[in-house]
Design an enzyme around this catalytic site. Structure first.
Site, PDB file in Angstrom:
ATOM      1  N   LYS A   1      31.246  13.385  62.007  1.00 47.44           N
ATOM      2  CA  LYS A   1      30.527  12.663  60.938  1.00 47.44           C
ATOM      3  C   LYS A   1      29.032  12.969  61.108  1.00 47.44           C
ATOM      4  O   LYS A   1      28.334  12.375  61.911  1.00 47.44           O
ATOM      5  CB  LYS A   1      30.849  11.178  61.115  1.00 47.44           C
ATOM      6  CG  LYS A   1      30.003  10.086  60.529  1.00 47.44           C
ATOM      7  CD  LYS A   1      29.455  10.220  59.172  1.00 47.44           C
ATOM      8  CE  LYS A   1      28.338   9.201  58.971  1.00 47.44           C
ATOM      9  NZ  LYS A   1      27.045   9.854  58.785  1.00 47.44           N
TER      10      LYS A   1
ATOM     11  N   GLY B   1      23.299   2.583  67.863  1.00 46.77           N
ATOM     12  CA  GLY B   1      24.126   2.746  69.064  1.00 46.77           C
ATOM     13  C   GLY B   1      24.623   1.407  69.591  1.00 46.77           C
ATOM     14  O   GLY B   1      25.782   1.269  70.006  1.00 46.77           O
TER      15      GLY B   1
ATOM     16  N   GLU C   1      23.906   8.758  73.034  1.00 44.34           N
ATOM     17  CA  GLU C   1      22.642   9.475  73.265  1.00 44.34           C
ATOM     18  C   GLU C   1      21.647   8.875  72.281  1.00 44.34           C
ATOM     19  O   GLU C   1      21.724   9.136  71.088  1.00 44.34           O
ATOM     20  CB  GLU C   1      22.806  10.980  72.975  1.00 44.34           C
ATOM     21  CG  GLU C   1      23.863  11.692  73.791  1.00 44.34           C
ATOM     22  CD  GLU C   1      23.437  11.940  75.222  1.00 44.34           C
ATOM     23  OE1 GLU C   1      22.290  11.618  75.588  1.00 44.34           O
ATOM     24  OE2 GLU C   1      24.269  12.446  75.993  1.00 44.34           O
TER      25      GLU C   1
ATOM     26  N   CYS D   1      14.375  13.219  70.228  1.00 45.33           N
ATOM     27  CA  CYS D   1      14.582  12.044  71.085  1.00 45.33           C
ATOM     28  C   CYS D   1      13.803  12.179  72.388  1.00 45.33           C
ATOM     29  O   CYS D   1      13.373  11.193  72.968  1.00 45.33           O
ATOM     30  CB  CYS D   1      16.072  11.894  71.376  1.00 45.33           C
ATOM     31  SG  CYS D   1      16.805  13.399  72.027  1.00 45.33           S
TER      32      CYS D   1
ATOM     33  N   GLU E   1       9.680   3.821  69.550  1.00 44.70           N
ATOM     34  CA  GLU E   1       9.916   5.226  69.222  1.00 44.70           C
ATOM     35  C   GLU E   1       9.432   5.493  67.803  1.00 44.70           C
ATOM     36  O   GLU E   1       9.892   4.867  66.853  1.00 44.70           O
ATOM     37  CB  GLU E   1      11.417   5.548  69.323  1.00 44.70           C
ATOM     38  CG  GLU E   1      11.684   7.016  69.119  1.00 44.70           C
ATOM     39  CD  GLU E   1      13.164   7.362  69.074  1.00 44.70           C
ATOM     40  OE1 GLU E   1      13.929   6.657  68.405  1.00 44.70           O
ATOM     41  OE2 GLU E   1      13.540   8.371  69.711  1.00 44.70           O
TER      42      GLU E   1
HETATM   43  P1  NAD Z   1      20.836   6.797  63.051  1.00 47.38           P
HETATM   44  O1  NAD Z   1      21.192   5.948  64.205  1.00 47.38           O
HETATM   45  O2  NAD Z   1      20.302   6.166  61.832  1.00 47.38           O
HETATM   46  O3  NAD Z   1      22.093   7.658  62.568  1.00 47.38           O
HETATM   47  C1  NAD Z   1      22.829   8.490  63.435  1.00 47.38           C
HETATM   48  C2  NAD Z   1      24.214   8.698  62.870  1.00 47.38           C
HETATM   49  O4  NAD Z   1      24.913   7.455  62.906  1.00 47.38           O
HETATM   50  C3  NAD Z   1      24.251   9.159  61.412  1.00 47.38           C
HETATM   51  O5  NAD Z   1      25.311  10.062  61.222  1.00 47.38           O
HETATM   52  C4  NAD Z   1      24.514   7.858  60.666  1.00 47.38           C
HETATM   53  O6  NAD Z   1      25.086   8.042  59.399  1.00 47.38           O
HETATM   54  C5  NAD Z   1      25.470   7.172  61.627  1.00 47.38           C
HETATM   55  N1  NAD Z   1      25.580   5.715  61.476  1.00 47.38           N
HETATM   56  C6  NAD Z   1      24.644   4.856  61.012  1.00 47.38           C
HETATM   57  N2  NAD Z   1      25.129   3.597  61.011  1.00 47.38           N
HETATM   58  C7  NAD Z   1      26.388   3.653  61.510  1.00 47.38           C
HETATM   59  C8  NAD Z   1      27.412   2.687  61.766  1.00 47.38           C
HETATM   60  N3  NAD Z   1      27.235   1.388  61.504  1.00 47.38           N
HETATM   61  N4  NAD Z   1      28.588   3.103  62.304  1.00 47.38           N
HETATM   62  C9  NAD Z   1      28.784   4.412  62.584  1.00 47.38           C
HETATM   63  N5  NAD Z   1      27.858   5.368  62.337  1.00 47.38           N
HETATM   64  C10 NAD Z   1      26.677   4.999  61.813  1.00 47.38           C
HETATM   65  O7  NAD Z   1      19.827   7.901  63.628  1.00 47.38           O
HETATM   66  P2  NAD Z   1      18.994   8.996  62.829  1.00 47.38           P
HETATM   67  O8  NAD Z   1      17.897   8.328  62.086  1.00 47.38           O
HETATM   68  O9  NAD Z   1      19.934   9.875  62.079  1.00 47.38           O
HETATM   69  O10 NAD Z   1      18.403   9.861  64.045  1.00 47.38           O
HETATM   70  C11 NAD Z   1      17.260   9.531  64.725  1.00 47.38           C
HETATM   71  C12 NAD Z   1      17.565   8.815  66.031  1.00 47.38           C
HETATM   72  O11 NAD Z   1      18.448   9.608  66.826  1.00 47.38           O
HETATM   73  C13 NAD Z   1      16.342   8.615  66.896  1.00 47.38           C
HETATM   74  O12 NAD Z   1      16.309   7.311  67.402  1.00 47.38           O
HETATM   75  C14 NAD Z   1      16.513   9.607  68.028  1.00 47.38           C
HETATM   76  O13 NAD Z   1      15.859   9.272  69.217  1.00 47.38           O
HETATM   77  C15 NAD Z   1      17.985   9.642  68.186  1.00 47.38           C
HETATM   78  N6  NAD Z   1      18.397  10.897  68.856  1.00 47.38           N
HETATM   79  C16 NAD Z   1      18.825  10.831  70.167  1.00 47.38           C
HETATM   80  C17 NAD Z   1      19.171  12.003  70.829  1.00 47.38           C
HETATM   81  C18 NAD Z   1      19.636  11.976  72.265  1.00 47.38           C
HETATM   82  O14 NAD Z   1      20.269  12.945  72.678  1.00 47.38           O
HETATM   83  N7  NAD Z   1      19.360  10.946  73.034  1.00 47.38           N
HETATM   84  C19 NAD Z   1      19.100  13.231  70.165  1.00 47.38           C
HETATM   85  C20 NAD Z   1      18.666  13.244  68.840  1.00 47.38           C
HETATM   86  C21 NAD Z   1      18.320  12.067  68.187  1.00 47.38           C
END
Ligand code: NAD
Length: 494
Positions: free
Chosen positions: A174, A232, A249, A283, A384
């Site tokens: 997804k 998360g 992550e 991240c 962040e």
């Molecule tokens: P997000 O948490 O908004 O979304 C991530 C994914 O989760 C998307 O596919 C989204 O559609 C899905 N999602 C959202 N709500 C959900 C739910 N209730 N149930 C299941 N899935 C759901 O994050 P973003 O804005 O896409 O990305 C940015 C964030 O990702 C930043 O906080 C960044 O630090 C983090 N990130 C972490 C790493 C790492 O390896 N630690 C790497 C890249 C990005």
């Protein structure tokens, strides 16, 4: 507008049951692709198909070297199509082409690496404790989900898909709603490489709809998630209801520390790359910069000059170092952090505004920004931002420095710049971070585990044993005693 693209549900390419929506190129806001979002019903269909597919002999019973062969074919197809994929990813999220080429190459390397992990994974005979033989073996978990963010599509997807397939699982992928194209291409590549029908599905769409349906489905045995800490945490709550393992992550607010003996040329370049590559949408961005007081003034002069010279521009140009941000709303959020930094008493040394003219007026560009004059307690140092904003903090005492560096809810990464090996060892051991880079930053190797501490996440990806994240350990006992147990002594006297 382009034709509506199909999505990949249970081995079929067809429209999702959700809305038709368009994705856009962040450099000029033109339409990239039109596709349909997947719904909860599509998720159910894909999961049922996956549950049947991973149990079929053509996936469950193939030997590790045969499975590895399929992963090698995936790596080969990614390499054959690398320029295509790199250009697609550039349009998908606006990263400069040099970066997307590197991400595509790393995705191919990830499949190659997990092919080797699959082919060489050993199961163990454990020491005998009686008249039996004991084995510890690993079975595929079954249907697993990979949920990814928008910032590094093909790399974060490969990081989950490759070990899960190597483990013999079926995968519901997804991708982020706004950057679905590379995940869909990976679906096509898996199909071409011989991954059996139904083993991989790719379901773009809203997290709160299709993501949530995937996480809560009883047949999904594990979720590997990369994204924001708030999402998360919500996901971990849902997983707890099912007693399902998750790997998370999440976000970061990583400190970079410059000691007075650092090689300044290396440190300036490393700090700039650490925060401003990927426009800070990373991240592991090194967003808090601690520079020793003795060299703070000289270091900051060099850094600010170099920041102002960074080439912000067209992602197509191989000379571009920073492309646009992902969207206008994300740029607005960064602008509000910059305003907040000024309110908190910070001073802007570079950037702090949008560039203007030409392409700059069409896309979501923002200049690399450096703040000074804030304390580590400021919101700019604690939250962040996920953009090109660096805060510099002078320091003097090592213990106090470590306390400040660790004073964060996050614990994803850290950077150290020093020529003193003993100090690097000592400080790196004391920093609360899943990864510490010494005299470098943001280098990645699939052979080395990656993950966060504290609110930066749970579990580790990559590394040879990353495959075990998608397997259940099982114990086997083989009875070796020549005599039956003394429990069915037919004819014996009581
Ligand atoms: P997000 O948490 O908004 O979304 C991530 C994914 O989760 C998307 O596919 C989204 O559609 C899905 N999602 C959202 N709500 C959900 C739910 N209730 N149930 C299941 N899935 C759901 O994050 P973003 O804005 O896409 O990305 C940015 C964030 O990702 C930043 O906080 C960044 O630090 C983090 N990130 C972490 C790493 C790492 O390896 N630690 C790497 C890249 C990005």
């Amino acid at each position: 507008m382009s034709d509506v693209q199909p999505i990949f549900i249970g081995g079929e390419w067809r429209a999702g049951r959700g809305k038709v929506y368009a994705t856009r190129y962040p450099a000029d806001d033109t339409v990239n692709a039109e596709l349909t979002a997947a719904t909860a019903e599509d998720a159910n269909e894909a999961i049922e198909a996956a549950d049947a597919a991973w149990r079929r002999p053509n996936w469950r019973d193939i030997k590790p070297h045969e499975r590895a062969g399929i992963l090698h074919r995936i790596a080969g197809l990614i390499r054959e199509r690398s320029e295509d994929l790199a250009q697609m990813q550039r349009r998908d999220n606006g990263k400069p082409i040099t970066e997307t080429r590197a991400l595509v190459a790393s995705a191919a390397g990830t499949f190659q690496f997990f092919a080797a992990a699959c082919e060489t994974l050993e199961e163990t005979i454990t020491p005998p404790r009686g008249d039996f033989l004991t084995f510890s073996i690993n079975d595929p978990m079954g249907v697993v989900a990979a949920i990814t963010p928008w910032n590094s599509p093909i790399a974060s997807e490969a990081q989950k898909l490759a070990p899960a397939l190597a483990a013999g699982c079926a995968v519901i992928l997804k991708p982020a709603e706004i950057t679905p194209l590379l995940a869909l291409e990976l679906g096509r590549i898996c199909e071409q490489a011989g991954v059996p029908k139904g083993v991989v599905s790719v379901l773009p769409g809203k997290g709160s709809i299709v993501g949530d349906a995937i996480v809560r489905h009883p047949k999904v045995r594990k979720v590997a998630f990369t994204g924001g800490t708030t999402t998360g945490r919500a996901l971990a709550h849902a997983a707890a209801e099912k007693l399902m393992p998750v790997s998370l992550e999440l976000g970061g607010k990583s400190p970079t520390i410059v000691f007075e003996d650092a090689d300044i040329d290396h440190a300036v370049a490393g700090v700039l790359f650490g925060i401003f590559s990927s426009s800070g949408e990373s991240c592991i961005a090194g967003s808090r910069l601690f520079v020793h007081k003795k060299i703070h003034k000289e270091f900051m002069q060099r850094l600010v000059e170099a920041t102002k010279a960074l080439r912000v521009g067209d992602p197509v140009d191989v000379k571009t170092q920073m492309g646009p941000l992902i969207s206008s709303s994300h740029r607005a959020s960064i602008e509000s952090y910059v305003e907040l930094g000024l309110k908190e008493g910070g001073k802007i040394l570079a950037g702090g505004t949008r560039p203007t003219g030409g392409l700059y007026d069409k896309g979501w560009f923002y200049l690399p920004t450096v703040f000074e004059g804030l304390s580590n307690n400021a919101r700019l140092c604690q939250e962040e931002i996920f953009g090109p904003v660096l805060v510099t903090l002078p320091w003097e005492d090592e213990d106090d420095l470590i306390a400040q560096a660790n004073d964060s809810v996050y614990g994803l990464a850290a950077g150290l710049w020093t020529r003193d090996f003993r100090r690097a060892w000592r400080v790196a051991r004391r920093l609360e971070a899943g990864t510490a880079w010494i005299n470098t930053y943001k280098l990645f190797s699939v052979s080395t585990p990656f993950g966060g501490l504290k609110e930066s996440g749970l579990g580790r990806e990559k590394g040879r044993l990353g495959i075990l994240q998608y397997m259940d350990q099982k114990s086997l006992y083989f009875g070796m005693n020549e005599n039956p147990l003394p429990w069915a002594e037919v004819g014996s006297k009581h």
